[in-house]
Design an enzyme around this catalytic site. Structure first.
Site, mmCIF file in Angstrom:
data_model
loop_
_atom_site.group_PDB
_atom_site.id
_atom_site.type_symbol
_atom_site.label_atom_id
_atom_site.label_comp_id
_atom_site.label_asym_id
_atom_site.label_seq_id
_atom_site.Cartn_x
_atom_site.Cartn_y
_atom_site.Cartn_z
ATOM 1 N N ASP A 8 0.864 -1.174 0.000
ATOM 2 C CA ASP A 8 0.000 0.000 0.000
ATOM 3 C C ASP A 8 0.910 1.237 0.000
ATOM 4 O OD1 ASP A 8 -2.109 1.756 0.048
ATOM 5 O OD2 ASP A 8 -3.241 0.687 1.579
HETATM 6 C C1 BGC Z 1 -5.081 3.240 0.139
HETATM 7 C C2 BGC Z 1 -5.217 2.200 -0.941
HETATM 8 C C3 BGC Z 1 -5.074 2.846 -2.298
HETATM 9 C C4 BGC Z 1 -3.738 3.556 -2.368
HETATM 10 C C5 BGC Z 1 -3.489 4.200 -3.712
HETATM 11 C C6 BGC Z 1 -3.853 4.109 -0.041
HETATM 12 O O1 BGC Z 1 -3.879 5.192 0.812
HETATM 13 O O2 BGC Z 1 -5.028 2.594 1.387
HETATM 14 O O3 BGC Z 1 -6.463 1.564 -0.839
HETATM 15 O O4 BGC Z 1 -5.170 1.877 -3.300
HETATM 16 O O5 BGC Z 1 -3.728 4.563 -1.371
HETATM 17 O O6 BGC Z 1 -4.319 5.248 -3.974
#
Ligand code: BGC
Length: 768
Positions: free
Chosen positions: A291
């Site tokens: 993530d």
């Molecule tokens: C979130 C993810 C997301 C990623 C990219 C993160 O802050 O937890 O779910 O896919 O950002 O945008």
């Protein structure tokens, strides 16, 4: 068949070769599985270039990244990159891609990744809403449109589906998933992967899907986003992992490791999850991305000593690609030089990324073709699919004296009231706003269009809704969504009075209340589930006028509507319905569509009941025991509305539950049948749900578990016999005492009905 094989025998070898070449040219994707040129490419790459493929760059100078590695564009120019995220403007994407293709030594294109969670241009209802449809086919069709639109705009990878089981409505991200149940979650996971990826990952007009957040994110302590999860192994296997397993089985191309600590080991450094479960047990062959910034965050967790240790721990746990933190770029080469990471490990991690690029056809078509994009985004069929998705997702929670559907011939004026009645962005939720959303139809607009000029529609906004602590997304570059403006107490009071006055002079009031988009999603946990910002008072004041009131909820999680559940005659849960929200909800309000959504979560009476889920174990003193019951003394601990619940404008009767065997051997598959009849006078859908309970065994078993469902349409008076299978897949569980999957020779209960408290019952015995 036999004719064609005999014709093939007559062909000379050279004709067969030509035929094969022709097939290859026509269907290049079918033969790209383990493309030899990925390996050839790998051979030409320096260590730095390989590590660049293991890195995903932020599409703007994200401060955390810049601190480590400087400007992301410079990093791309120097060595290339695996992927770039958070860019969605086609011109900007082409500019980034030109840097990768023209200016880096090996000309390897990047994969653009983005959160296309429930639509790119056509915004479908939020995932929790789509799960409320209990209609995997509809979900697949919606995500196929999302994929086609995104792909035409150059996005080849979506960070979806989100598969986190959520048993606590305080957690803001409940909205992004399919709710609390592993069986429903697995069915919706499968549908989403097929919708996004098509038959095989890399299909043109489709995108790579990403099963996230692996795993256990929804069990955050206290429902606080990012907080630690403590989940025993049996609960991982039985509850939290099944949707991910379903995604892996459906061929999902990528996984995303979650942010939080899982049993004291951060998911992004958790080798048990990323290696033992994902690769060894499930045989996953794609790649894992962390993530955002999660590799670097291993230091903040107190798990990694420094950046070098973080890179080592994430990489050796099984994270192929570092999302946006620059930690691999900065430290991984040193890890190889010091011998802690081998070149073979690096190659193994890079290969699936290169293979994905080949399968996607990025080498042949790296750039966005804007004219094709415009054509795809304007496909007139897509809004129709979205409107249908809204109709199928809405859940009717209450409908006293059949107030709904509203009868146009009996009404002269309607008051449409509330801070969410005329907003567009809030219908899309946070992720819907991120992409390139098409025009949204507000609820007010939908109602006006539906009733025409014969009925007077008057709107009153009521007081604005605000978060006490503003969302971090309000001022993040790629989000445009805003909170409602601050009001003085006089302004709020006036707005309140105006709204009640409008209700007083109308025949019926439709109140649209809930949560602005920024109140749910990431970093949007709440300690209270109450209607905030004076909405509860507004609801009570409007109800006190004595006018019939319909409450339409726009929100990402169940809210505390205990008062409304006793005093407001009609309640519709619309979730965040997407850009056809106004049309779809008006269709339901006026009876052009009959609601059949069913809750994918147990609806609590208040935040104090959380976590709340129907598939809990029995206690020694269940709630209905004569004394010492396991309940709160100040209010029932049962849900206000149970999992699987939802009403219709017609009625259904379930009857004649039969098993083809009442005793069978372990390993057998039983047939369960039930008669369902539409006993009302309108056509409608019902969702037949099958639940089981194992009465004893090597571990205590949940009171009920969903093990089958079917959404069917019945004409008034029509009757249908439905069949369900109960075999080893449905009857097995992971036993904490045996440390493996088991099917046990025990007595089982079976129920079928239209919610998790259904009483229609039968039973059977499994023997050795
Ligand atoms: C979130 C993810 C997301 C990623 C990219 C993160 O802050 O937890 O779910 O896919 O950002 O945008």
């Amino acid at each position: 068949m036999s004719g064609s094989s005999s014709r093939l025998k007559e062909c000379s070898p050279s004709r067969i070769l030509i035929l094969f070449a022709l097939i290859l040219l026509t269907f290049p994707h079918s033969f790209a599985q383990s493309h030899p040129s990925a390996k050839a490419l790998l051979k030409q790459m320096t260590l730095e270039e390989k590590i660049a493929q293991l890195s995903q760059l932020p599409g703007f100078p994200l401060p955390e990244f810049v601190q480590q590695m400087g400007n992301p564009e410079d990093a791309l120019r120097k060595y290339g990159a695996g992927s770039v995220l958070w860019v969605s403007d086609p011109k900007e994407m082409n500019r980034w891609q030109h840097i990768a293709v023209d200016e880096s030594r090996l000309h390897i294109p990047v994969i653009f990744g983005l959160d296309v969670i429930h639509g790119y241009h056509t915004i479908f209802p939020s995932p929790i809403a789509m799960a409320s449809s209990w209609d995997p086919k509809m979900v697949e069709a919606a995500q196929a449109i999302a994929a086609r639109e995104a792909r035409s705009a150059g996005i080849a990878w979506t960070f979806a589906p989100m598969l986190d089981i959520a048993r606590d409505a305080r957690w803001g991200r409940m909205v992004e998933g399919a709710g609390e149940d592993p069986y429903l979650g697995a069915a919706i996971a499968r549908a989403q992967v097929l919708g996004f990826q098509g038959k095989q990952s890399g299909d043109p007009d489709h995108v790579l899907a990403c099963a996230k957040h692996f795993a256990g994110y929804g069990a955050a302590d206290g429902g606080r986003d990012y907080d630690s999860s403590y989940i025993p192994e049996e609960e991982m296997w039985n509850v939290y992992l099944p949707p991910f397993k379903a995604a892996a089985d459906a061929g999902v191309a990528t996984f995303m490791s979650a942010y939080m600590d899982l049993n004291d080991v951060p998911a992004t450094g958790n080798r048990w999850l990323l290696h033992d479960v994902l690769r060894d047990t499930w045989n996953f062959k794609g790649f894992v991305v962390s993530d955002a910034n999660a590799v670097h965050s291993l230091i903040i967790h107190g798990y990694a000593r420094d950046g070098e240790d973080a890179a080592f721990k994430a990489f050796s746990a099984g994270v192929n690609m570092d999302m946006a933190s620059g930690t691999y770029l900065k430290y991984l080469a040193d890890e190889v030089k010091s011998g802690r990471v081998s070149m073979q490990q690096i190659d193994d991690a890079v290969l699936p990324i290169l293979e994905a690029k080949i399968r996607l056809g990025l080498f042949e078509h790296p750039y966005v073709d804007e004219s094709r994009m415009n054509q795809v985004l304007n496909d007139p069929h897509s809004p129709e699919v979205a409107r249908n998705a809204v109709q199928r997702s809405v859940v009717l929670l209450r409908n006293e004296q059949n107030l709904l559907p509203l009868d146009k011939s009996n009404i002269k004026s309607i008051a449409v009231i509330g801070p969410l009645a005329d907003t567009k962005d809030d219908l899309l939720d946070m992720w819907g706003d991120l992409n390139k959303p098409g025009p949204a139809i507000t609820i007010l607009q939908g109602i006006k269009d539906k009733v025409g000029s014969r009925i007077q529609v008057e709107f009153a906004h009521g007081p604005n809704i605000q978060r006490d602590i503003p969302s971090m997304f309000e001022n993040t570059p790629m989000f445009t969504i805003k909170e409602q403006p601050k009001q003085t107490s006089e302004e709020a009071h006036q707005a309140f009075e105006d709204a009640v006055a409008v209700a007083r002079r109308s025949d019926v009031a439709v109140l649209v209340l809930g949560e602005i988009a920024l109140m749910s999603g990431e970093s949007a946990s709440r300690s209270s589930l109450k209607l905030s910002g004076g909405q509860e008072q507004l609801l009570e004041a409007v109800a006190a006028t004595g006018k019939p009131v319909v409450l339409v909820l726009i929100n990402g999680r169940p809210l505390n509507i205990s008062w409304a559940s006793e005093h407001v005659p009609a309640i519709l849960e619309a979730w965040y319905p997407g850009n056809q929200g106004g049309n779809g909800i008006a269709d339901i309000l006026f009876g052009d569509a009959n609601p059949a959504g069913h809750l994918p979560v147990s609806w609590p009476r208040s935040a104090g009941s959380e976590p709340l889920y129907y598939n809990h174990n029995l206690t020694q003193n269940p709630e209905d025991a004569p004394k010492f019951t396991s309940r709160y003394w100040d209010r029932p601990s049962t849900p206000l509305y149970p999992f699987g619940y939802g009403l219709s404008y017609t009625t259904f009767a379930y009857d004649n539950l039969k098993l083809n065997q009442t005793a069978a051997k372990v390993g057998a598959t039983l047939d369960v049948s039930v008669d369902v009849a539409n006993t009302g006078n309108r056509a409608g859908d019902t969702v037949a749900q099958l639940y089981i309970h194992q009465r004893a065994g090597s571990a205590s078993r949940p009171v009920r578990q969903l093990k089958g469902f079917q959404r069917i349409t019945l004409a008034p008076g029509a009757k249908q016999t439905l069949h369900f299978k109960l075999g080893p897949d449905e009857l097995q569980f992971w036993s904490p005492t045996k440390k493996k999957w088991v099917v046990e020779p025990e007595q089982f209960d079976v129920w079928v009905g239209d919610n998790s408290q259904t009483k229609l019952h039968s039973e059977f015995l499994l023997t050795q």
